[in-house]
Design a protein around this motif. Structure first.
Motif, PDB file in Angstrom:
ATOM      1  N   ALA A 241       0.810  -1.215   0.000  1.00  0.00           N
ATOM      2  CA  ALA A 241       0.000   0.000   0.000  1.00  0.00           C
ATOM      3  C   ALA A 241       0.844   1.266   0.000  1.00  0.00           C
ATOM      4  O   ALA A 241       0.408   2.313  -0.499  1.00  0.00           O
ATOM      5  CB  ALA A 241      -0.942  -0.007   1.202  1.00  0.00           C
ATOM      6  N   VAL A 242       2.056   1.205   0.534  1.00  0.00           N
ATOM      7  CA  VAL A 242       2.861   2.415   0.625  1.00  0.00           C
ATOM      8  C   VAL A 242       3.553   2.741  -0.707  1.00  0.00           C
ATOM      9  O   VAL A 242       3.844   3.916  -0.999  1.00  0.00           O
ATOM     10  CB  VAL A 242       3.896   2.303   1.766  1.00  0.00           C
ATOM     11  CG1 VAL A 242       4.995   1.319   1.427  1.00  0.00           C
ATOM     12  CG2 VAL A 242       4.490   3.665   2.092  1.00  0.00           C
ATOM     13  N   ARG A 243       3.814   1.755  -1.516  1.00  0.00           N
ATOM     14  CA  ARG A 243       4.601   1.976  -2.731  1.00  0.00           C
ATOM     15  C   ARG A 243       3.928   2.953  -3.718  1.00  0.00           C
ATOM     16  O   ARG A 243       4.622   3.817  -4.284  1.00  0.00           O
ATOM     17  CB  ARG A 243       4.911   0.644  -3.421  1.00  0.00           C
ATOM     18  CG  ARG A 243       5.875  -0.226  -2.619  1.00  0.00           C
ATOM     19  CD  ARG A 243       6.161  -1.541  -3.325  1.00  0.00           C
ATOM     20  NE  ARG A 243       6.955  -1.363  -4.523  1.00  0.00           N
ATOM     21  CZ  ARG A 243       8.286  -1.353  -4.548  1.00  0.00           C
ATOM     22  NH1 ARG A 243       8.974  -1.500  -3.431  1.00  0.00           N
ATOM     23  NH2 ARG A 243       8.940  -1.199  -5.689  1.00  0.00           N
ATOM     24  N   PRO A 244       2.614   2.876  -3.965  1.00  0.00           N
ATOM     25  CA  PRO A 244       2.005   3.860  -4.879  1.00  0.00           C
ATOM     26  C   PRO A 244       2.135   5.300  -4.388  1.00  0.00           C
ATOM     27  O   PRO A 244       2.217   6.226  -5.202  1.00  0.00           O
ATOM     28  CB  PRO A 244       0.538   3.430  -4.932  1.00  0.00           C
ATOM     29  CG  PRO A 244       0.536   1.996  -4.540  1.00  0.00           C
ATOM     30  CD  PRO A 244       1.634   1.851  -3.551  1.00  0.00           C
ATOM     31  N   ILE A 245       2.173   5.485  -3.076  1.00  0.00           N
ATOM     32  CA  ILE A 245       2.335   6.834  -2.543  1.00  0.00           C
ATOM     33  C   ILE A 245       3.757   7.323  -2.799  1.00  0.00           C
ATOM     34  O   ILE A 245       3.981   8.472  -3.204  1.00  0.00           O
ATOM     35  CB  ILE A 245       2.002   6.856  -1.038  1.00  0.00           C
ATOM     36  CG1 ILE A 245       0.573   6.360  -0.815  1.00  0.00           C
ATOM     37  CG2 ILE A 245       2.176   8.261  -0.469  1.00  0.00           C
ATOM     38  CD1 ILE A 245       0.201   6.179   0.633  1.00  0.00           C
ATOM     39  N   VAL A 246       4.732   6.459  -2.583  1.00  0.00           N
ATOM     40  CA  VAL A 246       6.123   6.815  -2.870  1.00  0.00           C
ATOM     41  C   VAL A 246       6.289   7.133  -4.349  1.00  0.00           C
ATOM     42  O   VAL A 246       6.976   8.099  -4.729  1.00  0.00           O
ATOM     43  CB  VAL A 246       7.066   5.684  -2.430  1.00  0.00           C
ATOM     44  CG1 VAL A 246       8.503   6.022  -2.813  1.00  0.00           C
ATOM     45  CG2 VAL A 246       6.967   5.443  -0.931  1.00  0.00           C
ATOM     46  N   GLU A 247       5.662   6.338  -5.202  1.00  0.00           N
ATOM     47  CA  GLU A 247       5.742   6.594  -6.641  1.00  0.00           C
ATOM     48  C   GLU A 247       5.170   7.961  -6.994  1.00  0.00           C
ATOM     49  O   GLU A 247       5.730   8.683  -7.839  1.00  0.00           O
ATOM     50  CB  GLU A 247       4.985   5.496  -7.393  1.00  0.00           C
ATOM     51  CG  GLU A 247       5.673   4.134  -7.337  1.00  0.00           C
ATOM     52  CD  GLU A 247       4.795   3.009  -7.859  1.00  0.00           C
ATOM     53  OE1 GLU A 247       3.612   3.286  -8.162  1.00  0.00           O
ATOM     54  OE2 GLU A 247       5.283   1.867  -7.959  1.00  0.00           O
ATOM     55  N   ALA A 248       4.068   8.354  -6.335  1.00  0.00           N
ATOM     56  CA  ALA A 248       3.477   9.677  -6.587  1.00  0.00           C
ATOM     57  C   ALA A 248       4.401  10.788  -6.118  1.00  0.00           C
ATOM     58  O   ALA A 248       4.531  11.833  -6.775  1.00  0.00           O
ATOM     59  CB  ALA A 248       2.116   9.774  -5.884  1.00  0.00           C
ATOM     60  N   ILE A 249       5.063  10.574  -4.989  1.00  0.00           N
ATOM     61  CA  ILE A 249       6.003  11.578  -4.483  1.00  0.00           C
ATOM     62  C   ILE A 249       7.159  11.758  -5.451  1.00  0.00           C
ATOM     63  O   ILE A 249       7.548  12.883  -5.807  1.00  0.00           O
ATOM     64  CB  ILE A 249       6.516  11.171  -3.080  1.00  0.00           C
ATOM     65  CG1 ILE A 249       5.379  11.183  -2.053  1.00  0.00           C
ATOM     66  CG2 ILE A 249       7.644  12.103  -2.635  1.00  0.00           C
ATOM     67  CD1 ILE A 249       5.763  10.609  -0.700  1.00  0.00           C
ATOM     68  N   VAL A 250       7.728  10.648  -5.903  1.00  0.00           N
ATOM     69  CA  VAL A 250       8.876  10.705  -6.815  1.00  0.00           C
ATOM     70  C   VAL A 250       8.467  11.318  -8.153  1.00  0.00           C
ATOM     71  O   VAL A 250       9.202  12.121  -8.742  1.00  0.00           O
ATOM     72  CB  VAL A 250       9.460   9.290  -7.007  1.00  0.00           C
ATOM     73  CG1 VAL A 250      10.520   9.295  -8.105  1.00  0.00           C
ATOM     74  CG2 VAL A 250      10.051   8.781  -5.695  1.00  0.00           C
TER      75      VAL A 250
ATOM     76  N   PRO B 200       2.384  15.930  -3.311  1.00  0.00           N
ATOM     77  CA  PRO B 200       1.100  15.409  -3.794  1.00  0.00           C
ATOM     78  C   PRO B 200       0.257  14.890  -2.634  1.00  0.00           C
ATOM     79  O   PRO B 200       0.769  14.581  -1.559  1.00  0.00           O
ATOM     80  CB  PRO B 200       1.515  14.277  -4.731  1.00  0.00           C
ATOM     81  CG  PRO B 200       2.849  13.838  -4.230  1.00  0.00           C
ATOM     82  CD  PRO B 200       3.521  15.099  -3.743  1.00  0.00           C
ATOM     83  N   SER B 201      -1.031  14.790  -2.879  1.00  0.00           N
ATOM     84  CA  SER B 201      -1.954  14.274  -1.879  1.00  0.00           C
ATOM     85  C   SER B 201      -2.781  13.152  -2.503  1.00  0.00           C
ATOM     86  O   SER B 201      -3.940  13.356  -2.859  1.00  0.00           O
ATOM     87  CB  SER B 201      -2.865  15.392  -1.359  1.00  0.00           C
ATOM     88  OG  SER B 201      -3.745  14.907  -0.364  1.00  0.00           O
ATOM     89  N   PRO B 202      -2.198  11.982  -2.641  1.00  0.00           N
ATOM     90  CA  PRO B 202      -2.893  10.863  -3.302  1.00  0.00           C
ATOM     91  C   PRO B 202      -3.955  10.256  -2.381  1.00  0.00           C
ATOM     92  O   PRO B 202      -3.705   9.308  -1.647  1.00  0.00           O
ATOM     93  CB  PRO B 202      -1.759   9.872  -3.595  1.00  0.00           C
ATOM     94  CG  PRO B 202      -0.734  10.161  -2.544  1.00  0.00           C
ATOM     95  CD  PRO B 202      -0.826  11.627  -2.253  1.00  0.00           C
ATOM     96  N   TYR B 203      -5.146  10.806  -2.463  1.00  0.00           N
ATOM     97  CA  TYR B 203      -6.213  10.468  -1.520  1.00  0.00           C
ATOM     98  C   TYR B 203      -6.530   8.970  -1.522  1.00  0.00           C
ATOM     99  O   TYR B 203      -6.566   8.326  -0.462  1.00  0.00           O
ATOM    100  CB  TYR B 203      -7.466  11.271  -1.861  1.00  0.00           C
ATOM    101  CG  TYR B 203      -8.680  10.914  -1.044  1.00  0.00           C
ATOM    102  CD1 TYR B 203      -8.845  11.431   0.237  1.00  0.00           C
ATOM    103  CD2 TYR B 203      -9.652  10.055  -1.540  1.00  0.00           C
ATOM    104  CE1 TYR B 203      -9.955  11.105   1.000  1.00  0.00           C
ATOM    105  CE2 TYR B 203     -10.769   9.714  -0.781  1.00  0.00           C
ATOM    106  CZ  TYR B 203     -10.909  10.244   0.483  1.00  0.00           C
ATOM    107  OH  TYR B 203     -12.008   9.913   1.246  1.00  0.00           O
ATOM    108  N   VAL B 204      -6.761   8.422  -2.682  1.00  0.00           N
ATOM    109  CA  VAL B 204      -7.160   7.014  -2.774  1.00  0.00           C
ATOM    110  C   VAL B 204      -6.069   6.113  -2.194  1.00  0.00           C
ATOM    111  O   VAL B 204      -6.337   5.170  -1.431  1.00  0.00           O
ATOM    112  CB  VAL B 204      -7.474   6.634  -4.234  1.00  0.00           C
ATOM    113  CG1 VAL B 204      -7.717   5.131  -4.356  1.00  0.00           C
ATOM    114  CG2 VAL B 204      -8.681   7.411  -4.731  1.00  0.00           C
ATOM    115  N   GLU B 205      -4.819   6.411  -2.539  1.00  0.00           N
ATOM    116  CA  GLU B 205      -3.715   5.574  -2.081  1.00  0.00           C
ATOM    117  C   GLU B 205      -3.525   5.692  -0.561  1.00  0.00           C
ATOM    118  O   GLU B 205      -3.214   4.711   0.123  1.00  0.00           O
ATOM    119  CB  GLU B 205      -2.430   5.962  -2.804  1.00  0.00           C
ATOM    120  CG  GLU B 205      -2.414   5.588  -4.281  1.00  0.00           C
ATOM    121  CD  GLU B 205      -3.179   6.588  -5.162  1.00  0.00           C
ATOM    122  OE1 GLU B 205      -3.681   7.593  -4.616  1.00  0.00           O
ATOM    123  OE2 GLU B 205      -3.274   6.346  -6.381  1.00  0.00           O
ATOM    124  N   LEU B 206      -3.721   6.924  -0.022  1.00  0.00           N
ATOM    125  CA  LEU B 206      -3.589   7.108   1.427  1.00  0.00           C
ATOM    126  C   LEU B 206      -4.703   6.378   2.176  1.00  0.00           C
ATOM    127  O   LEU B 206      -4.482   5.803   3.243  1.00  0.00           O
ATOM    128  CB  LEU B 206      -3.603   8.595   1.765  1.00  0.00           C
ATOM    129  CG  LEU B 206      -2.297   9.349   1.488  1.00  0.00           C
ATOM    130  CD1 LEU B 206      -2.531  10.854   1.543  1.00  0.00           C
ATOM    131  CD2 LEU B 206      -1.223   8.949   2.495  1.00  0.00           C
TER     132      LEU B 206
END
Length: 523
Positions: free
Chosen positions: A5-14, A53-59
């Motif tokens: 679950a954390v990896r998509p958020i990291v991808e959005a940050i990068v 970024p604020s990836p709502y769904v991923e968070l």
């Protein structure tokens, strides 16, 4: 699941990182109630670049994964990552949370059940008889409906009356009796709405049916207002009403029965437990826009209906289709609150002043003309003499002090919160004699001897820098009553906050940590 679950958020940050970035930090809070995100990127040419970024769904997915893994709801989290693709997640319960804005750092809640007392709970109760008259209220209400019908060209369609048994049951569930005049109106109609159509008979407020009166009371936990968190509450103040001492100085109270709503979070309520100079059954405004305190409206439903009739007789109304808006007479009362400079003539009604960016030292003496001043905040402004505060019922004081002399505060009977910044070292000894001091922020002060804090045995909130906390904790001087605390360090990490909170007595060794590396081309 958490790892995934954390990896998509990291991808959005990068993916959103600016050129030349060296480090990114995302601070977040997530749970069923939603998400919030702060943070930024560091670059070689500048300290921080916002735009995280604020990836709502991923968070939300991450929060769900943490909830399943640890049972935490909601969760505080921090994600750090670098251009190399390395990242780290640290997560914990929201007992520790990020504080943003001017008061940056982290907050820990040690006693989640404690709430600061509302001053109105200790006010002298009213002893006067009710001003309402049920027979007169019924006569006025019927006359009011007749006048409205003449204007609209047809009578208002209202629901059937409530039965005596239904009113009795509502009062049982409320734990309070309705004022006699309001009770009499419910025996004419159970509110003013049919289906989703309301007549808004009470000056733009829909008159609630009994079931909604009970529901509103239940939703607000028996009348108490919601708790907005220590970062907002620790220096909160409740204003007095005009006339003074009529309504208890509370943000909410079990004795306030909401019977009308403007459908925006604000309500009309009847007050069944007034302050010394109030009357049972008086009408007040309370709700979303009344965090500083309720507003007095009328001494009874009976009087309020009489006022409505007077406005109709004067032609002080506007018609919009099937709705009538009453026009209150214009008035320009003296302000309760001023933001800016000290005025040339301080109004006696003043209860709060925020003096911002003052040039030179601020003279507080003119404020003694405001005998009900309860909030005195000097923002980016400095004074050299707190003596005038002795004469004022100030409860919340925020000040930059030029000489470090707190002696004038010794024995102050009203002060409950102090946010102190100093330009020279300050002796905290006078604070031992402030009997109701509950909140203290010394993160902007130079305090040579913080051991005095150990003697503040009623202190509930304390904010210090990391260095100040280290000194206090090393000396064992944290007041035992502290329910919430702040680590006032803008650059602190969640790991720093966990270590600090552990020293305060919170169990933090079950914090969740996940590390990993993304395949990335760098930034």
């Amino acid at each position: 699941m958490v790892d995934q679950a954390v990896r998509p958020i990291v991808e959005a940050i990068v993916a959103k990182a600016p050129n030349g970035w060296t480090h990114a930090v995302l601070h977040g809070r997530a749970g069923r109630g939603g998400t919030s995100v702060t943070g930024g990127y560091s670059r070689r040419s500048e300290q921080w670049n916002v735009g995280m970024p604020s990836p709502y769904v991923e968070l939300m997915a991450l929060a769900e994964a943490v909830r399943e893994d640890r049972g935490w709801e909601p969760v505080s989290l921090e994600i750090q990552c670098r251009p190399s693709g390395e990242y780290q997640l640290v997560a914990f319960t929201d007992a520790i949370s990020r504080v943003n804005g001017l008061g940056s750092g982290f907050q820990v809640v040690l006693d989640p059940d404690y709430r600061l007392p509302q001053p109105g709970l200790h006010q002298e109760p009213g002893t006067a008889a009710p001003a309402g008259d049920p027979e007169l209220a019924v006569a006025r209400f019927r006359a009011y409906l007749e006048r409205r019908a003449a204007i609209l060209g047809h009578p208002d369609q209202l629901p059937p009356p409530a039965s005596a048994a239904a009113i009795d049951e509502a009062e049982r569930r409320l734990g309070r009796r309705l004022p006699a005049d309001l009770r009499a109106l419910y025996m004419i109609a159970d509110g003013d709405g049919i289906g989703y159509e309301n007549r808004y008979l009470f000056q733009g407020n829909a008159w609630l049916p009994l079931k909604s009166v009970v529901a509103e009371h239940t939703d607000w936990s028996g009348g108490e207002r919601p708790w907005y968190g220590w970062d907002l509450e620790w220096e909160g103040v409740v204003f007095d009403t005009t006339p003074t001492d009529t309504v208890r100085r509370c943000g909410g109270h079990p004795g306030w029965l909401r019977f009308g709503t403007s459908e925006d979070g604000n309500f009309l309520a009847v007050d069944t437990d007034p302050a010394r100079d109030g009357r049972p059954g008086q009408v007040i405004s309370t709700g979303r826009d009344y965090d500083d305190g309720p507003a007095y409206v009328a001494d009874s439903i009976t009087s309020l209906l009489g006022h409505y009739l007077e406005l109709l007789d004067q032609g002080a109304y506007e018609q919009h289709g099937d709705h009538i808006s009453l026009i209150e007479p214009s008035c320009d009362p003296d302000p309760q609150q001023i933001i800016g400079d000290t005025p040339d003539e301080v109004p006696p009604t003043l209860q709060a002043i925020h003096i911002n960016d003052a040039k030179g030292l601020v003279d507080l003496a003119p404020l003694t003309a405001a005998p009900n001043l309860r909030r005195l905040h000097l923002n980016r402004s400095t004074t050299a003499d707190l003596t005038p505060v002795r004469e004022l019922p100030v409860e919340s004081l925020r000040v930059t002090l030029d000489n470090g002399d707190l002696t004038p505060l010794s024995g102050h009977p009203h002060l409950t919160s102090l946010d102190l910044t100093t330009t020279v070292p300050a002796d905290l000894t006078p604070l031992r004699a402030v009997p109701h001091l509950r909140g203290l922020d010394l993160s902007g002060a130079e305090v040579p001897d913080p051991s005095v804090l150990a003697d503040l045995t009623d202190l509930r909130y304390l904010s210090l820098t990391g260095r100040q906390w280290a000194t206090l904790l090393d000396e064992g001087g944290v007041p035992p009553t502290v329910a919430a605390a702040r680590l006032a360090e803008a650059d602190a990490t969640l790991d720093d906050a966990l270590a600090w909170a552990a020293r305060l007595g919170l169990t933090t060794d079950n914090a969740l940590r996940v590390t990993g590396t993304l395949k990335t081309t760098g930034g």
